[in-house]
Design a protein around this motif. Structure first.
Motif, mmCIF file in Angstrom:
data_model
loop_
_atom_site.group_PDB
_atom_site.id
_atom_site.type_symbol
_atom_site.label_atom_id
_atom_site.label_comp_id
_atom_site.label_asym_id
_atom_site.label_seq_id
_atom_site.Cartn_x
_atom_site.Cartn_y
_atom_site.Cartn_z
ATOM 1 N N HIS A 116 0.334 -1.081 0.226
ATOM 2 C CA HIS A 116 -0.096 0.061 0.389
ATOM 3 C C HIS A 116 1.009 1.535 -0.323
ATOM 4 N N VAL A 117 0.499 2.563 -0.463
ATOM 5 C CA VAL A 117 1.626 3.506 -0.599
ATOM 6 C C VAL A 117 0.429 4.826 0.022
ATOM 7 N N LYS A 118 1.189 5.435 1.153
ATOM 8 C CA LYS A 118 -0.075 6.038 1.233
ATOM 9 C C LYS A 118 1.348 7.614 0.910
ATOM 10 N N PHE A 119 0.444 8.512 0.243
ATOM 11 C CA PHE A 119 1.006 9.795 0.041
ATOM 12 C C PHE A 119 0.172 11.035 0.540
ATOM 13 N N LYS A 120 1.931 11.726 1.450
ATOM 14 C CA LYS A 120 1.184 12.858 2.325
ATOM 15 C C LYS A 120 1.964 13.999 1.874
ATOM 16 N N VAL A 121 1.314 14.817 1.625
ATOM 17 C CA VAL A 121 1.865 16.796 1.510
ATOM 18 C C VAL A 121 2.033 17.400 2.834
ATOM 19 N N VAL A 122 3.465 18.099 3.236
ATOM 20 C CA VAL A 122 2.987 18.107 4.294
ATOM 21 C C VAL A 122 3.047 19.745 4.053
ATOM 22 N N LEU A 123 2.115 20.181 4.756
ATOM 23 C CA LEU A 123 1.512 21.887 4.607
ATOM 24 C C LEU A 123 2.458 23.005 5.930
ATOM 25 N N LYS A 124 3.068 23.287 5.346
ATOM 26 C CA LYS A 124 4.113 24.720 6.031
ATOM 27 C C LYS A 124 3.597 26.064 5.843
ATOM 28 N N GLY A 125 4.627 26.597 7.502
ATOM 29 C CA GLY A 125 3.503 27.935 7.468
ATOM 30 C C GLY A 125 1.789 28.579 6.841
ATOM 31 N N ARG A 126 1.885 29.390 6.141
ATOM 32 C CA ARG A 126 0.238 29.579 6.306
ATOM 33 C C ARG A 126 -0.767 28.709 4.763
ATOM 34 N N GLU A 127 0.027 28.097 4.733
ATOM 35 C CA GLU A 127 -0.238 26.374 4.165
ATOM 36 C C GLU A 127 -1.672 25.694 4.446
ATOM 37 N N ASN A 128 -1.507 25.393 5.982
ATOM 38 C CA ASN A 128 -1.831 24.997 7.493
ATOM 39 C C ASN A 128 -3.311 25.549 7.134
ATOM 40 N N ASN A 129 -3.684 27.186 6.606
ATOM 41 C CA ASN A 129 -4.749 27.764 6.827
ATOM 42 C C ASN A 129 -6.133 27.468 5.488
ATOM 43 N N ASP A 130 -4.946 26.803 4.423
ATOM 44 C CA ASP A 130 -6.374 26.466 3.307
ATOM 45 C C ASP A 130 -4.746 25.393 2.789
ATOM 46 N N PRO A 131 -6.211 23.526 3.627
ATOM 47 C CA PRO A 131 -5.481 22.767 3.171
ATOM 48 C C PRO A 131 -5.750 22.314 1.322
ATOM 49 N N ARG A 132 -6.678 23.411 0.881
ATOM 50 C CA ARG A 132 -7.056 22.753 -0.329
ATOM 51 C C ARG A 132 -4.908 22.457 -1.506
ATOM 52 N N VAL A 133 -4.608 23.495 -0.941
ATOM 53 C CA VAL A 133 -3.188 23.541 -1.327
ATOM 54 C C VAL A 133 -2.798 21.840 -1.749
ATOM 55 N N GLY A 134 -2.684 20.796 -0.705
ATOM 56 C CA GLY A 134 -2.152 20.010 -0.437
ATOM 57 C C GLY A 134 -3.165 19.109 -1.269
ATOM 58 N N LEU A 135 -4.001 19.283 -1.695
ATOM 59 C CA LEU A 135 -5.481 18.697 -1.795
ATOM 60 C C LEU A 135 -5.229 18.225 -3.672
ATOM 61 N N ILE A 136 -4.799 19.463 -3.575
ATOM 62 C CA ILE A 136 -4.582 20.034 -5.389
ATOM 63 C C ILE A 136 -3.575 18.940 -5.377
ATOM 64 N N VAL A 137 -1.867 18.932 -5.320
ATOM 65 C CA VAL A 137 -1.277 17.789 -5.287
ATOM 66 C C VAL A 137 -1.785 16.872 -4.951
ATOM 67 N N LYS A 156 -6.712 13.107 3.640
ATOM 68 C CA LYS A 156 -8.054 13.590 4.651
ATOM 69 C C LYS A 156 -6.901 14.212 5.133
ATOM 70 N N THR A 157 -6.747 15.015 5.853
ATOM 71 C CA THR A 157 -6.156 16.496 6.615
ATOM 72 C C THR A 157 -6.017 15.926 8.628
ATOM 73 N N GLU A 158 -4.814 15.389 8.607
ATOM 74 C CA GLU A 158 -3.887 15.145 9.979
ATOM 75 C C GLU A 158 -2.973 16.265 10.018
ATOM 76 N N GLY A 159 -3.589 17.194 10.944
ATOM 77 C CA GLY A 159 -2.246 17.691 11.513
ATOM 78 C C GLY A 159 -2.185 18.424 10.232
ATOM 79 N N ARG A 160 -0.349 19.219 9.968
ATOM 80 C CA ARG A 160 -0.484 19.696 8.959
ATOM 81 C C ARG A 160 0.512 18.824 7.778
ATOM 82 N N TYR A 161 -0.570 17.618 7.206
ATOM 83 C CA TYR A 161 -0.256 16.359 6.871
ATOM 84 C C TYR A 161 -1.419 16.931 5.833
ATOM 85 N N VAL A 162 -2.023 16.243 4.359
ATOM 86 C CA VAL A 162 -3.005 15.951 3.589
ATOM 87 C C VAL A 162 -2.751 14.600 2.988
#
Length: 171
Positions: A116-137, A156-162
């Motif tokens: 199984h493969v889990k992709f995690k997008v790390v949100l940094k700084g102001r990106e935490n306010n809008d996790p849609r940026v991670g969803l786009i990736v 799903k969003t988990e803290g600073r990860y999507v």
């Protein structure tokens, strides 16, 4: 059953018990003292099988052999279990397309190995306010993985990860 839960021999002190032999013979409802005498005469143990029954049920058996067989069954069951390995691939929101292609290539190799493969997008700084940026990736990655794998759930969003988990397609 663990050793702590099982009452043996002299620990059983009910006035009446239903006693059963190790080869299926039924001794009927007798006192626990008589049941203990039967077990001692056969050189076996008296084991409380069902303490909540009316009257409680005891069995005359070799407890050491019984415990050994139970442990053997548990080990066999554990051997047959399939371990699922999850490979995690981290991405950032500012990742370039060729980097995504490279990471997806590795993910496809893992999927072909039935991992199984889990992709995690790390949100940094102001990106935490809008996790849609991670969803786009993750949506870009999902489009590249859809022919070989299926997403287990929605991203799903988990803290600073999507994160988004992919499993191999069933053949």
């Amino acid at each position: 059953m663990s050793k702590e839960e099982v009452l043996l021999n002299e620990e059983i002190n009910f006035p009446q018990v239903r006693c059963v032999g190790d080869e299926g013979e039924v001794f009927g409802i007798i006192s626990s003292m008589e049941a203990q005498k039967i077990a001692n005469s056969k050189g076996l143990d008296l084991v409380l099988i069902s303490p909540n029954a009316k009257p409680p049920v005891c069995k005359v058996m070799d407890y050491g052999k019984f415990r050994y067989q139970n442990e053997k069954k548990l080990k066999e069951a554990k051997k047959k279990q399939k371990q699922i390995e999850i490979k995690e691939i981290k991405l950032s929101t500012q990742i370039a397309q060729n980097d995504i292609n490279y990471k997806v290539k590795h993910a496809r190799e893992f999927i072909e190995e039935s991992k199984h493969v889990k992709f995690k997008v790390v949100l940094k700084g102001r990106e935490n306010n809008d996790p849609r940026v991670g969803l786009i990736v993750l949506e870009r990655v999902g489009a590249m993985m859809e022919d070989i794998a299926v997403p287990e759930k929605e991203p799903k969003t988990e803290g600073r990860y999507v994160s988004w988990l992919f499993v191999p397609k069933k053949k």
